[in-house]
Every structure is written in structure tokens, then in C-alpha cells.
Design an enzyme around this catalytic site. Structure first.
Site, PDB file in Angstrom:
ATOM      1  N   GLU A 166       6.949  -8.193  -1.671  1.00  0.00           N
ATOM      2  CA  GLU A 166       5.393  -8.406  -0.884  1.00  0.00           C
ATOM      3  C   GLU A 166       4.891  -7.966  -1.704  1.00  0.00           C
ATOM      4  O   GLU A 166       3.529  -7.573  -1.524  1.00  0.00           O
ATOM      5  CB  GLU A 166       6.159  -7.805  -0.194  1.00  0.00           C
ATOM      6  CG  GLU A 166       6.411  -7.488   1.280  1.00  0.00           C
ATOM      7  CD  GLU A 166       6.846  -7.387   3.031  1.00  0.00           C
ATOM      8  OE1 GLU A 166       6.097  -5.838   2.424  1.00  0.00           O
ATOM      9  OE2 GLU A 166       7.210  -7.172   3.978  1.00  0.00           O
ATOM     10  N   GLU A 371      14.552 -10.332   5.032  1.00  0.00           N
ATOM     11  CA  GLU A 371      13.823  -8.818   5.886  1.00  0.00           C
ATOM     12  C   GLU A 371      14.064  -9.422   7.230  1.00  0.00           C
ATOM     13  O   GLU A 371      12.940 -10.504   7.405  1.00  0.00           O
ATOM     14  CB  GLU A 371      13.028  -8.561   5.376  1.00  0.00           C
ATOM     15  CG  GLU A 371      13.295  -7.491   4.317  1.00  0.00           C
ATOM     16  CD  GLU A 371      12.204  -6.831   3.587  1.00  0.00           C
ATOM     17  OE1 GLU A 371      11.582  -6.154   4.313  1.00  0.00           O
ATOM     18  OE2 GLU A 371      12.134  -6.172   2.272  1.00  0.00           O
TER      19      GLU A 371
HETATM   20  C1  BG6 Z   1       8.823  -4.912   4.203  1.00  0.00           C
HETATM   21  C2  BG6 Z   1       9.445  -4.582   3.350  1.00  0.00           C
HETATM   22  O1  BG6 Z   1       7.171  -4.518   4.107  1.00  0.00           O
HETATM   23  O2  BG6 Z   1       9.163  -4.359   5.689  1.00  0.00           O
HETATM   24  C3  BG6 Z   1      10.757  -2.832   3.361  1.00  0.00           C
HETATM   25  O3  BG6 Z   1       9.815  -4.783   1.785  1.00  0.00           O
HETATM   26  C4  BG6 Z   1      10.014  -1.619   4.480  1.00  0.00           C
HETATM   27  O4  BG6 Z   1      10.639  -2.282   2.300  1.00  0.00           O
HETATM   28  C5  BG6 Z   1       9.351  -3.035   6.365  1.00  0.00           C
HETATM   29  O5  BG6 Z   1      10.334  -1.045   4.895  1.00  0.00           O
HETATM   30  C6  BG6 Z   1       9.383  -2.500   6.782  1.00  0.00           C
HETATM   31  O6  BG6 Z   1       8.528  -1.741   7.088  1.00  0.00           O
HETATM   32  P1  BG6 Z   1       8.294  -0.049   7.506  1.00  0.00           P
HETATM   33  O7  BG6 Z   1       6.978   0.684   6.785  1.00  0.00           O
HETATM   34  O8  BG6 Z   1       8.686   0.004   9.116  1.00  0.00           O
HETATM   35  O9  BG6 Z   1       9.832   0.188   7.090  1.00  0.00           O
END
Ligand code: BG6
Length: 472
Positions: A166, A371
Site C-alpha cells: 500500500e 488482504e
Molecule cells: C491495510 C493494511 O491497509 O488494511 C493493514 O495493509 C491494515 O496493515 C488493514 O491492518 C486494515 O486496516 P486497519 O486500519 O483497520 O488496521
């Protein structure tokens, strides 16, 4: 379009789960690890105690045993740059190398494919102090050296590599860049330079990768989403397309086409955000494209056209670092057709299929979902159960859409649940949990860090066992 559903997940589909170093490892200054920009921000955090995180550094063997029980085919993790090079470059920390060697060997022992992210937000603080980090051209060489060291050290066992997680978020968040610039306009311009430098660093890394690991695969991990028009008014449709360009597509145009698209360059010029580009950069970018695209997908957004006015001239941004609106382009609105998470993220499984289709249309590269998951306030009941049916629903609906994309012959090679276990959320500590495995701690009460399989763990196990055939 409604199609006959007669295609299955391929036999070698990478059913995975993901984490990142600073979010799970803890041991933030153990065994010679240097400080990262995240450590600087979080060591005095009032949100959560992240120095221990999920203590995966000490408990990785136990955790991998659970991964094996889950039946994971792949595990996406990131290497903490400062465990390997405490100062970002130069002296190597043997203990750090040993940790990742052990981790990779342990995964392979159970037949779990490692997917290695080279860098996931935790940039070496020392490099920021020396020359400003990503905002300086010097950062390129240090990233490439670090990446090449990983290729030479772990490349005999790791086949799938992710370059930068990201970078579109990193460039917009001064603390993730490590910069302290107070003037917002100046900080913003520096972010765009950092983004360009990260693209060049990625291309140079891929150039080396081809020589060092010709049989392995590499790609970026970007956040990606769809932006819908609020109405069928042509100006809203334009706003949605423009928002897609300035939020998401500009970056993959750089990685996969090797260039700034003309409308995006004009956008940067109008706002005085153009980065300095060296003569050879475009050639380098064009000649070193990724093998696949990794996408992090959580939610979609909806926008209406938002004209610039004297009061809010072109370039004015609204909301926090990831803007809710930009005058002259778009303003986000709530989509009443979608439910939201407790943090207001709009849940949209079809949006994931749309992303996969859009990405394949634009770049014709295989896609890896790096993810996807649901952040929630999970409750441990009777000290032994977490009934996270809401997470099962979320994951099921998204996997169904992946299956439909595969049915349309979109080459999706894998799917990683975010996250394998509970971890420190980027902005919400341990209050917001994503894991298939519960970690028994609160923000500031570390309790016993016990691992407890959630209901979603058992559900995902069956999904993997049946290669995505049994989703209920
Ligand atoms: C993505 C990241 O942006 O989203 C992760 O790669 C992150 O590191 C995930 O944990 C979820 O975002 P958040 O802010 O809810 O942890």
C-alpha cells in the site's frame, strides 16, 4: 451478466491468510532490531501497547502449528526491514535473518507456501534521519539492496514476493513516511515524490529479481476498490472515474504500464504536485513490470461531483489523509444499499468481483487477493469461544464473488484472509480485531496472549478442505 457457474477454484489455488511484521511480531527492540517509523510513532502510543503486539516473534512455532491445523496453503507475512538491517542498510543482524529463516522453514515443514512482503509500512527510522527516507532519491538504492539481500537469502524457498504494501497509503501519511513537515502543501508534494521513488525502487528491484530468481513471481500489494457514481448524472459518473484514477489507477498505471496517464499528469500539474523524474525512469518502469497484482480489498465508496468554487478552489481536500473529497473532482457520500462495519466501511462483496474484472481488463495480469477481511469488536465468551458469525458471512460472500470471477476466467491465483490472527490494527489497536484466531489481550492489558480458534477458523478450514466448494 448472469452466467452458468461451472468452473471451480483451480487445484493449486492459494488459500491463505496474512499478517504484517509490526502488527504481529512484537519484540520491537529485541535481538538487535533497529527502530522503524512505526516504532517511533507507536512506542508512546495511547491507543494500544504495540511493543508486544501478538508476540508472534516468540510464538511463531505455535502459530504455524495452528496454520497447519487450519490447512492453510499459503501464509503472507512481511519481513521487518530493521530486523535484517537495523540501520536500514550496512550491517546485517544475524538474529533477524535467523528468525525469518526459521519462520520460512517452519512453514515449509507443514507444506505452507510463504508469500513474503518485503516492506509493509515499517520503514527504517535511521534512513529517514540520514536523508529523509522515501522522499529522497537515495532511498531507491537502499530498498533495492535490502530486497536483493532477501532474494539471495530466502529465494531458494520463497516463490511469491510482494514489493511494497500500500504505497498509496504510505505517501499520504507523513508518519508512515517518517517526515515531520508542518506545511500540509509541502508534505503533500513530498508524498508524491516518495510515491515516484517507490515506483522506481520497485522497478529496479524487479530488474534484479529477474536475474536472481527467474522462476519466482513478484508483484506490488496495493489497496484497490471501486468508486461508484452517486446518481446517473453524467457529472457524477465522471467524478467516479476521476476518483478511481487519482485514488487507485494512477499507481497501477505506473507499475503495470510504466507511465503516468496524461489526465493524471495534468491533475498533478494543476496542483503543483509533479515529482522530479529522471531520464531513465520511464524506460526502467516500462521494462520491469510485475508478474501479478496483489490487492488489498475491504470496501467500496460512492461519490458525487463536487465542483471547485472560489471558497474551495481546485486542490482543496476534505477529511483526513485519505480524503473524503477533493474540490473539482468528487465528494464521498453514503451508499444506502450497503451495510457498514462498526468503523463505517461499506461492505460490498460484489465490489470485489468488480475490482477483479476492472483490474484484469486494464492490466491483463494474474491477481492475488493479498488482504480481505472484517474488523470487529469480537467478544471472548466463557473464556473459550468467539462466535464471529458476522465474519463468516463477510468472508463467505467475498469468496463467492471470487469464485464468480474465476468462473469468468479472471485469473485469480489466491485469496488471503486479513488476518490470520488478531493483531494491532493500523489505527485502532486491539479494539478492532480481524483474526481467525483470537489473541487473548486487550489494548493495555496483555493478559496471557493465549490463542483461541474462532468460529471462523473452523469455517475457513472447511472451505480450504473442500477447495472452496463448501461455503456453508
Ligand atoms: C491495510 C493494511 O491497509 O488494511 C493493514 O495493509 C491494515 O496493515 C488493514 O491492518 C486494515 O486496516 P486497519 O486500519 O483497520 O488496521
Amino acid at each position: 451478466m448472469q452466467l452458468i457457474v461451472n468452473k471451480k477454484f483451480p487445484d493449486n489455488f492459494l488459500w491463505g491468510a496474512a499478517t504484517s511484521s509490526f502488527q504481529v511480531e512484537g519484540a520491537w527492540n529485541d535481538d538487535g532490531k533497529g527502530l522503524s517509523v512505526i516504532d517511533m510513532k507507536k512506542k508512546d502510543s495511547t491507543i494500544t501497547d504495540f511493543t508486544v503486539a501478538s508476540d508472534h516473534y516468540h510464538m511463531y512455532k505455535k502459530d504455524i502449528k495452528l496454520m497447519a491445523e487450519l490447512g492453510l496453503k499459503a501464509y503472507r507475512f512481511s519481513v521487518a526491514w530493521t530486523r535484517i538491517f537495523p540501520n536500514g542498510r550496512g550491517e546485517i543482524n544475524k538474529k533477524g535473518v535467523e528468525f525469518y529463516n526459521n519462520l520460512i522453514n517452519e512453514l515449509l515443514k507443514y507444506g505452507i507456501e510463504p508469500i513474503l512482503t518485503i516492506y509493509h509500512f515499517d520503514y527504517p527510522q535511521k534512513l529517514v534521519e540520514e536523508y529523509g527516507g522515501w522522499i529522497s532519491r537515495k532511498s531507491i538504492e537502499d530498498y533495492v539492496n535490502y530486497a536483493c539481500f532477501l532474494f539471495k537469502t530466502f529465494g531458494d524457498r520463497v516463490k511469491y514476493w510482494l514489493t511494497i504494501n500500500e504505497q498509496d497509503h504510505v505517501m499520504r501519511m507523513p508518519y508512515r513516511l517518517g517526515i515531520k513537515e508542518k506545511d500540509k502543501k509541502v508534505a503533500e508534494k513530498l508524498g508524491y515524490q516518495a510515491c515516484h521513488n517507490m515506483c522506481v525502487a520497485t522497478a529496479k528491484t524487479i530488474e534484479n529479481f529477474r536475474k536472481l530468481l527467474p522462476r519466482c513471481k513478484i508483484g506490488p500489494a496495493v489497496s484497490y476498490s471501486m468508486v461508484y457514481p452517486a446518481t446517473n448524472k453524467p457529472e457524477d459518473i465522471l467524478a467516479s472515474r476521476d476518483c478511481m484514477l487519482v485514488r487507485y489507477n494512477y499507481l497501477l498505471d505506473l507499475h503495470c504500464k510504466g507511465k503516468y496517464s496524461p489526465p493524471y499528469w495534468k491533475y498533478l500539474q494543476d496542483r503543483n504536485l509533479t515529482p522530479t523524474i529522471y531520464e531513465n525512469d520511464e524506460k526502467l518502469l516500462t521494462e520491469n513490470k510485475p508478474d501479478f497484482i496483489g490487492i488489498n480489498y475491504y470496501a467500496t465508496s460512492t461519490v458525487r461531483y463536487f465542483p471547485a468554487t472560489d471558497e474551495n478552489p481546485i486542490g482543496t481536500k476534505f477529511g483526513k489523509l485519505l480524503p473524503e473529497g477533493e474540490s473539482g473532482i468528487y465528494m464521498k457520500i453514503r451508499n444506502d444499499n450497503l451495510k457498514t462495519t462498526d468503523w463505517g466501511w461499506e461492505i460490498d462483496p460484489i465490489g470485489l468481483r468488480l475490482c477483479l474484472k476492472e483490474l484484469y481488463d486494464r492490466y491483463e495480469l494474474p491477481l492475488l487477493i493479498t488482504e480481505n477481511g472484517l474488523g470487529a469488536h469480537d467478544k471472548l465468551e466463557n473464556n473459550e469461544i468467539v462466535n464471529d458469525d458476522y465474519r463468516i458471512d463477510y468472508l463467505r460472500q467475498h469468496i463467492e464473488q471470487v469464485k464468480l470471477a474465476i468462473n469468468e476466467d479472471i485469473p485469480v491465483i489466491g485469496y488471503c484472509v486479513w488476518s490470520f490472527m488478531d493483531l494491532v490494527s493500523g489505527h485502532d489497536g486491539f479494539d478492532k480485531r480481524y483474526g481467525l484466531v483470537y489473541v487473548n489481550r486487550e489494548d493495555f492489558d496483555l493478559k496471557d496472549l493465549r490463542r483461541i480458534k474462532k468460529k471462523s477458523f473452523y469455517w475457513y478450514k472447511r472451505v480450504i478442505e473442500t477447495n472452496g466448494e463448501k461455503l456453508y
